[in-house]
Structure formats: C-alpha cells, structure tokens
Design a protein around this motif. Structure first.
Motif, PDB file in Angstrom:
ATOM      1  N   MET A 149       0.841  -1.198   0.000  1.00  0.00           N
ATOM      2  CA  MET A 149       0.000   0.000   0.000  1.00  0.00           C
ATOM      3  C   MET A 149       0.875   1.246   0.000  1.00  0.00           C
ATOM      4  N   GLU A 150       0.382   2.298  -0.609  1.00  0.00           N
ATOM      5  CA  GLU A 150       1.073   3.577  -0.614  1.00  0.00           C
ATOM      6  C   GLU A 150       0.471   4.480   0.459  1.00  0.00           C
ATOM      7  N   THR A 151       1.310   5.358   1.001  1.00  0.00           N
ATOM      8  CA  THR A 151       0.791   6.275   2.024  1.00  0.00           C
ATOM      9  C   THR A 151      -0.289   7.186   1.450  1.00  0.00           C
ATOM     10  N   ARG A 152      -0.179   7.516   0.155  1.00  0.00           N
ATOM     11  CA  ARG A 152      -1.209   8.356  -0.465  1.00  0.00           C
ATOM     12  C   ARG A 152      -2.563   7.652  -0.414  1.00  0.00           C
ATOM     13  N   GLU A 153      -2.580   6.351  -0.732  1.00  0.00           N
ATOM     14  CA  GLU A 153      -3.826   5.601  -0.694  1.00  0.00           C
ATOM     15  C   GLU A 153      -4.378   5.543   0.733  1.00  0.00           C
ATOM     16  N   LEU A 154      -3.493   5.358   1.715  1.00  0.00           N
ATOM     17  CA  LEU A 154      -3.951   5.308   3.099  1.00  0.00           C
ATOM     18  C   LEU A 154      -4.567   6.631   3.520  1.00  0.00           C
ATOM     19  N   ARG A 155      -3.925   7.743   3.128  1.00  0.00           N
ATOM     20  CA  ARG A 155      -4.480   9.053   3.479  1.00  0.00           C
ATOM     21  C   ARG A 155      -5.853   9.245   2.847  1.00  0.00           C
ATOM     22  N   TYR A 156      -5.970   8.838   1.607  1.00  0.00           N
ATOM     23  CA  TYR A 156      -7.263   8.945   0.930  1.00  0.00           C
ATOM     24  C   TYR A 156      -8.320   8.106   1.659  1.00  0.00           C
ATOM     25  N   PHE A 157      -7.962   6.866   1.982  1.00  0.00           N
ATOM     26  CA  PHE A 157      -8.936   5.993   2.631  1.00  0.00           C
ATOM     27  C   PHE A 157      -9.334   6.530   4.006  1.00  0.00           C
ATOM     28  N   VAL A 158      -8.358   6.965   4.802  1.00  0.00           N
ATOM     29  CA  VAL A 158      -8.668   7.470   6.145  1.00  0.00           C
ATOM     30  C   VAL A 158      -9.603   8.673   6.050  1.00  0.00           C
ATOM     31  N   ALA A 159      -9.377   9.552   5.085  1.00  0.00           N
ATOM     32  CA  ALA A 159     -10.252  10.711   4.917  1.00  0.00           C
ATOM     33  C   ALA A 159     -11.678  10.276   4.615  1.00  0.00           C
ATOM     34  N   VAL A 160     -11.849   9.327   3.686  1.00  0.00           N
ATOM     35  CA  VAL A 160     -13.192   8.845   3.351  1.00  0.00           C
ATOM     36  C   VAL A 160     -13.816   8.133   4.544  1.00  0.00           C
ATOM     37  N   ALA A 161     -13.035   7.307   5.249  1.00  0.00           N
ATOM     38  CA  ALA A 161     -13.556   6.546   6.381  1.00  0.00           C
ATOM     39  C   ALA A 161     -13.981   7.467   7.518  1.00  0.00           C
ATOM     40  N   GLU A 162     -13.282   8.581   7.702  1.00  0.00           N
ATOM     41  CA  GLU A 162     -13.652   9.506   8.769  1.00  0.00           C
ATOM     42  C   GLU A 162     -14.832  10.379   8.377  1.00  0.00           C
ATOM     43  N   GLU A 163     -14.897  10.767   7.116  1.00  0.00           N
ATOM     44  CA  GLU A 163     -15.995  11.629   6.663  1.00  0.00           C
ATOM     45  C   GLU A 163     -17.239  10.818   6.289  1.00  0.00           C
ATOM     46  N   LEU A 164     -17.042   9.563   5.851  1.00  0.00           N
ATOM     47  CA  LEU A 164     -18.129   8.723   5.332  1.00  0.00           C
ATOM     48  C   LEU A 164     -18.916   9.467   4.241  1.00  0.00           C
ATOM     49  N   HIS A 165     -18.147  10.195   3.440  1.00  0.00           N
ATOM     50  CA  HIS A 165     -18.743  10.977   2.344  1.00  0.00           C
ATOM     51  C   HIS A 165     -17.614  11.318   1.375  1.00  0.00           C
ATOM     52  N   PHE A 166     -17.732  10.866   0.122  1.00  0.00           N
ATOM     53  CA  PHE A 166     -16.653  11.076  -0.840  1.00  0.00           C
ATOM     54  C   PHE A 166     -16.460  12.562  -1.164  1.00  0.00           C
ATOM     55  N   GLY A 167     -17.543  13.307  -1.246  1.00  0.00           N
ATOM     56  CA  GLY A 167     -17.425  14.723  -1.567  1.00  0.00           C
ATOM     57  C   GLY A 167     -16.689  15.496  -0.497  1.00  0.00           C
ATOM     58  N   ARG A 168     -17.072  15.286   0.768  1.00  0.00           N
ATOM     59  CA  ARG A 168     -16.394  15.980   1.868  1.00  0.00           C
ATOM     60  C   ARG A 168     -14.939  15.538   1.980  1.00  0.00           C
ATOM     61  N   ALA A 169     -14.679  14.243   1.780  1.00  0.00           N
ATOM     62  CA  ALA A 169     -13.303  13.746   1.848  1.00  0.00           C
ATOM     63  C   ALA A 169     -12.449  14.371   0.748  1.00  0.00           C
ATOM     64  N   ALA A 170     -12.997  14.478  -0.464  1.00  0.00           N
ATOM     65  CA  ALA A 170     -12.245  15.080  -1.569  1.00  0.00           C
ATOM     66  C   ALA A 170     -11.948  16.539  -1.279  1.00  0.00           C
ATOM     67  N   GLN A 171     -12.918  17.244  -0.716  1.00  0.00           N
ATOM     68  CA  GLN A 171     -12.697  18.654  -0.363  1.00  0.00           C
ATOM     69  C   GLN A 171     -11.614  18.772   0.705  1.00  0.00           C
ATOM     70  N   ARG A 172     -11.667  17.898   1.690  1.00  0.00           N
ATOM     71  CA  ARG A 172     -10.651  17.893   2.770  1.00  0.00           C
ATOM     72  C   ARG A 172      -9.257  17.640   2.220  1.00  0.00           C
ATOM     73  N   LEU A 173      -9.162  16.742   1.225  1.00  0.00           N
ATOM     74  CA  LEU A 173      -7.862  16.393   0.645  1.00  0.00           C
ATOM     75  C   LEU A 173      -7.399  17.374  -0.420  1.00  0.00           C
ATOM     76  N   GLY A 174      -8.308  18.234  -0.887  1.00  0.00           N
ATOM     77  CA  GLY A 174      -7.954  19.190  -1.929  1.00  0.00           C
ATOM     78  C   GLY A 174      -7.833  18.567  -3.297  1.00  0.00           C
ATOM     79  N   ILE A 175      -8.635  17.511  -3.583  1.00  0.00           N
ATOM     80  CA  ILE A 175      -8.597  16.868  -4.884  1.00  0.00           C
ATOM     81  C   ILE A 175     -10.033  16.728  -5.397  1.00  0.00           C
ATOM     82  N   ALA A 176     -10.184  16.347  -6.652  1.00  0.00           N
ATOM     83  CA  ALA A 176     -11.507  16.107  -7.216  1.00  0.00           C
ATOM     84  C   ALA A 176     -12.029  14.747  -6.752  1.00  0.00           C
ATOM     85  N   GLN A 177     -13.346  14.579  -6.797  1.00  0.00           N
ATOM     86  CA  GLN A 177     -13.933  13.344  -6.300  1.00  0.00           C
ATOM     87  C   GLN A 177     -13.643  12.126  -7.178  1.00  0.00           C
TER      88      GLN A 177
END
Length: 282
Positions: free
Chosen positions: A1-29
């Motif tokens: 696993m890459e740390t980038r993938e882990l950061r992405y997953f943790v953001a989605v898992a904490e937000e339980l919403h892809f849109g909010r997670a993408a906004q938090r990470l500063g990337i597109a959904q």
C-alpha cells in the motif's frame, strides 16, 4: 500500500462521504473514488459499503482505519525525527521533553538542573500539554521523551524507567469540612455533594458523559475547585503547586501513581541516553 492511498482511505472513512473527503484532501472526487477502488482491488476486500445515499465501513474497513491511522502517524513521526536528527548533525542538537502542565513540577525542575550540569548536555525544550496529550506527542514524533503517569498513561510500545511511586490526595476548597480529617477513603470522595470529579478528554479528544466540568489542564481544575464546583483525586506531589485557597487530604485506598520517563525504543540519541541516566540517578 502507498501512504497516499492510506491518506485517501482514512479521509473517506472519517468523513463517510466522498465529496467531503475530496474537499478535505484538496482533490476532485473522481480520482479519489478510483484510488479507493484500486486499494480494494489490491487488498482483495471491500472496505466500504456504498449506496446512493450513504457510505459505511465494512468490518475490514474498520480494521484498516485503525491500522491506517497508526501507519500514517508512524510515517509523520519518522519525518519529524529525521529532521531533528539532521539539525543535531548540523550542530543544533537539542531534546524536546513533553509533560502534562502542572504535573511533576518539582521532579522536572530537579531533572533539568541535574542534566544541565552534566558534560555534553544539550538544550532541553519543555513542551507543556493538556491532560492525556503527552503520550500522543511522544508517539507522533513531536517529542523525544515524556514524563508519563501510570495507570493513566500507557507505555505500551515505549521504553521507560520508573522514577517515583506515590499515593493520592483529594483536592478540595480550603475550609471544606472534609479537610479537617487526617485521611479519607474513595467512598467519602464519591459522596461529596456538589463537588463532582472533572471530566478529562480521552485519547480521541472527546469528553466522557457525566456531571463534572470539562477540563484540559490543572490550572482550569484548580480554579473550579476553589470556586466550589469540583473536586479531584491527584498524586501526592500536587501539594507543591496548590494555591492557598485549596487543601489536600490523603485518600488511603486510592491507587498509587507511578511517574515514568518514556521514549521511543528505537532512539539512538546519545543526548537522550544522558538525560535518561540522569533521571534514573535522581
């Protein structure tokens, strides 16, 4: 696993919403969704249950959230410690010691004075933190060494040496009827009317339910006790820091508290080794 993938997953898992997670990470959904799908294919498990209206963690996803947070914390700790090691190699050596504000003040003062007189001693920056935060700051690499207090703080996965074991006292407003007694028991403290114990934040920063006031440090706590809004059972050494409008009574059946000095087991710092030796000698 890459740390980038882990950061992405943790953001989605904490937000339980892809849109909010993408906004938090500063990337597109869309790239976020693709990255999570790729991670699931690589692991061969479903991490999230997706519907048109909600996102939920699977059992495997719940495990990866815990493990992913720990892995990302370890990466950040490695980065911080590497940078500090580079500073030390460039002639800017130093140690960061973290301790709970208002705790072990006398012991800390003696330790710093004794270490400063040792040959080869380096500057020690003292980081004062809120209740229960010193363990996290040590584990995530923002501190080199910590003063912890068992049984309240965990030393699992750390190296440590015991420095002092002491009893506990109940801190009350000066003049409270209970202060006339030579000693009390935990049952007496639990029965105090109108003086509930404080609520301290847990490892995740949230407060437990209960009637007591929320506190983050001993300065807040002492003020509330003096106002007659709370009481607290604390290590005996707190007597040295008590104000004149407070009093302490020994609690004979309270569990003992052990102050330990703790550090990461993989540390190879000679300066840290010197500080530990000084602490053990004291």
């Amino acid at each position: 696993m890459e740390t980038r993938e882990l950061r992405y997953f943790v953001a989605v898992a904490e937000e339980l919403h892809f849109g909010r997670a993408a906004q938090r990470l500063g990337i597109a959904q869309p790239p976020l969704s693709r990255a999570i799908a790729q991670l699931e294919r690589r692991l061969g498990v479903a991490l999230l249950e997706r519907t048109s209206r909600a996102v939920a963690l699977t059992e495997a996803g719940s495990v990866l959230l815990v493990e992913g947070r720990a892995a990302l914390d370890a990466v950040e700790a490695a980065e911080r410690r590497t940078r500090r090691a580079a500073l030390a190699g460039a002639g800017q050596p130093g140690l960061v010691l973290v301790t709970k504000a208002g705790a072990s003040g006398e012991l800390l003062s003696k330790l710093l004075d004794a270490y400063a007189s040792e040959p080869g001693a380096v500057p020690v920056d003292v980081l004062l933190c809120g209740v229960g935060e010193q363990e996290r700051l040590l584990r995530d690499g923002r501190a080199d060494v910590a003063l912890l207090h068992r049984p309240f703080d965990s030393t699992v996965g750390l190296d440590s040496e015991e420095l002092r074991t002491e009893g506990q006292v109940v801190v009350l407003p000066a003049g409270h009827p209970l202060t006339a007694q030579a000693q009390v028991r935990m049952a007496d403290v639990a029965a105090l009317p109108g003086l509930p114990p404080p609520r301290r934040p847990g490892p995740d920063g949230t407060y437990p339910d209960g009637p007591g006031p929320q506190i983050r440090d001993n300065a807040q706590l002492y003020q509330l006790i003096a106002l007659g809004r709370a009481s607290a059972v604390l290590p005996e050494s707190c007597r040295a820091d008590l104000r004149r409008d407070l009093a302490a009574v020994p609690v004979v059946d309270a569990p003992t508290v052990t102050t330990v000095i703790a550090w990461p087991p993989h540390s190879r710092s000679l300066a840290l080794a010197g500080l530990i030796r000084t602490a053990i000698r004291l």
